[in-house]
Write a protein that holds these residues in place. Sequence first.
Motif, PDB file in Angstrom:
ATOM      1  N   ALA A  57       0.852  -1.196   0.000  1.00 30.16           N
ATOM      2  CA  ALA A  57       0.000   0.000   0.000  1.00 30.16           C
ATOM      3  C   ALA A  57       0.887   1.245   0.000  1.00 30.16           C
ATOM      4  CB  ALA A  57      -0.909   0.005   1.216  1.00 30.16           C
ATOM      5  N   PRO A  58       0.567   2.228  -0.834  1.00 32.11           N
ATOM      6  CA  PRO A  58       1.402   3.429  -0.915  1.00 32.11           C
ATOM      7  C   PRO A  58       1.235   4.341   0.294  1.00 32.11           C
ATOM      8  CG  PRO A  58      -0.448   3.584  -2.426  1.00 32.11           C
ATOM      9  CD  PRO A  58      -0.521   2.234  -1.794  1.00 32.11           C
ATOM     10  N   THR A  59       2.320   5.074   0.607  1.00 25.37           N
ATOM     11  CA  THR A  59       2.346   6.027   1.708  1.00 25.37           C
ATOM     12  C   THR A  59       2.701   7.398   1.147  1.00 25.37           C
ATOM     13  OG1 THR A  59       3.153   4.302   3.180  1.00 25.37           O
ATOM     14  CG2 THR A  59       3.415   6.565   3.932  1.00 25.37           C
ATOM     15  N   GLU A  60       1.959   8.417   1.550  1.00 22.95           N
ATOM     16  CA  GLU A  60       2.281   9.774   1.086  1.00 22.95           C
ATOM     17  C   GLU A  60       3.618  10.201   1.675  1.00 22.95           C
ATOM     18  OE1 GLU A  60      -0.047  13.920   0.113  1.00 22.95           O
ATOM     19  OE2 GLU A  60      -0.957  12.505   1.503  1.00 22.95           O
ATOM     20  N   SER A  61       4.451  10.861   0.861  1.00 19.16           N
ATOM     21  CA  SER A  61       5.790  11.231   1.289  1.00 19.16           C
ATOM     22  C   SER A  61       6.213  12.576   0.707  1.00 19.16           C
ATOM     23  CB  SER A  61       6.789  10.165   0.847  1.00 19.16           C
ATOM     24  OG  SER A  61       8.106  10.572   1.109  1.00 19.16           O
ATOM     25  N   LYS A  62       6.854  13.392   1.529  1.00 15.84           N
ATOM     26  CA  LYS A  62       7.392  14.670   1.066  1.00 15.84           C
ATOM     27  C   LYS A  62       8.661  14.462   0.238  1.00 15.84           C
ATOM     28  CE  LYS A  62       5.064  17.643   4.103  1.00 15.84           C
ATOM     29  NZ  LYS A  62       3.812  17.848   3.459  1.00 15.84           N
ATOM     30  N   ASP A  63       9.208  13.231   0.226  1.00 13.67           N
ATOM     31  CA  ASP A  63      10.407  12.930  -0.549  1.00 13.67           C
ATOM     32  C   ASP A  63      10.110  12.702  -2.028  1.00 13.67           C
ATOM     33  OD1 ASP A  63      12.260  13.061   1.599  1.00 13.67           O
ATOM     34  OD2 ASP A  63      11.595  11.078   2.272  1.00 13.67           O
ATOM     35  N   VAL A  64       8.835  12.604  -2.380  1.00 16.11           N
ATOM     36  CA  VAL A  64       8.425  12.441  -3.771  1.00 16.11           C
ATOM     37  C   VAL A  64       7.744  13.741  -4.191  1.00 16.11           C
ATOM     38  CG1 VAL A  64       6.984  11.120  -5.371  1.00 16.11           C
ATOM     39  CG2 VAL A  64       8.101   9.964  -3.459  1.00 16.11           C
ATOM     40  N   THR A  65       8.084  14.221  -5.378  1.00 17.92           N
ATOM     41  CA  THR A  65       7.450  15.451  -5.867  1.00 17.92           C
ATOM     42  C   THR A  65       6.741  15.189  -7.183  1.00 17.92           C
ATOM     43  OG1 THR A  65       9.466  16.156  -7.006  1.00 17.92           O
ATOM     44  CG2 THR A  65       9.142  16.973  -4.768  1.00 17.92           C
ATOM     45  N   ILE A  66       5.658  15.926  -7.364  1.00 16.31           N
ATOM     46  CA  ILE A  66       4.938  15.876  -8.634  1.00 16.31           C
ATOM     47  C   ILE A  66       4.848  17.293  -9.173  1.00 16.31           C
ATOM     48  CG2 ILE A  66       2.668  15.993  -7.494  1.00 16.31           C
ATOM     49  CD1 ILE A  66       1.724  14.161  -9.914  1.00 16.31           C
ATOM     50  N   THR A  67       5.075  17.425 -10.465  1.00 15.79           N
ATOM     51  CA  THR A  67       4.957  18.733 -11.105  1.00 15.79           C
ATOM     52  C   THR A  67       3.876  18.661 -12.170  1.00 15.79           C
ATOM     53  OG1 THR A  67       6.701  18.161 -12.671  1.00 15.79           O
ATOM     54  CG2 THR A  67       7.360  19.383 -10.697  1.00 15.79           C
ATOM     55  N   GLY A  68       3.177  19.757 -12.312  1.00 13.49           N
ATOM     56  CA  GLY A  68       2.120  19.873 -13.307  1.00 13.49           C
ATOM     57  C   GLY A  68       1.397  21.183 -13.099  1.00 13.49           C
ATOM     58  N   PRO A  69       0.619  21.584 -14.057  1.00 19.64           N
ATOM     59  CA  PRO A  69      -0.094  22.862 -13.941  1.00 19.64           C
ATOM     60  C   PRO A  69      -1.249  22.769 -12.947  1.00 19.64           C
ATOM     61  CG  PRO A  69      -0.810  21.725 -15.911  1.00 19.64           C
ATOM     62  CD  PRO A  69       0.299  20.896 -15.311  1.00 19.64           C
TER      63      PRO A  69
END
Length: 156
Positions: A57-69
């Motif tokens: 199960a995935p865990t939200e993390s500040k170490d992963v970033t997403i970019t988009g408008p």
Amino acid sequence: MMNTRREMLRHGAAVATLLMSAGLLPTTVRAQAAGYNAGAFESKTMADLMKTLGASAPTESKDVTITGPDIAENGAVVPLGAATALPGVKNLLLLVEKNPSIMTSMFELTDAVEASVSTRVKMGQSSNVFAVAMMNDGRVLYAQKEVKVTLGGCGG
């Protein structure tokens, strides 16, 4: 007649399978065609996708970033990116929650490359988008962002 990207990929996979069965593809291409996980691209939810990929199960993390408008004027070509500075990334995925198939792309990585990818995806409507990092140690980390899609680029 213009084919969609998914139709082109589907036809390309069929041709690769025919060539592979005839022994006409190099070994590296055969391995990639044989390893293609069609079920992953047919998953409708993140939970189904993780189950199909055999991931936790995935865990939200500040170490992963997403970019988009924040607002995409044209839902046919929405630029999205995923990145992490963490070592040991096996795959980076870009997901669009409200698309018919949640997974838009999966990038296989090694420690020899920087874990940062970007592409353009098609979004039929406003949705949460996710950048998912699947780690070598089994952890699955993600970041999310809402992207609003305007109809015809006129805010309707």
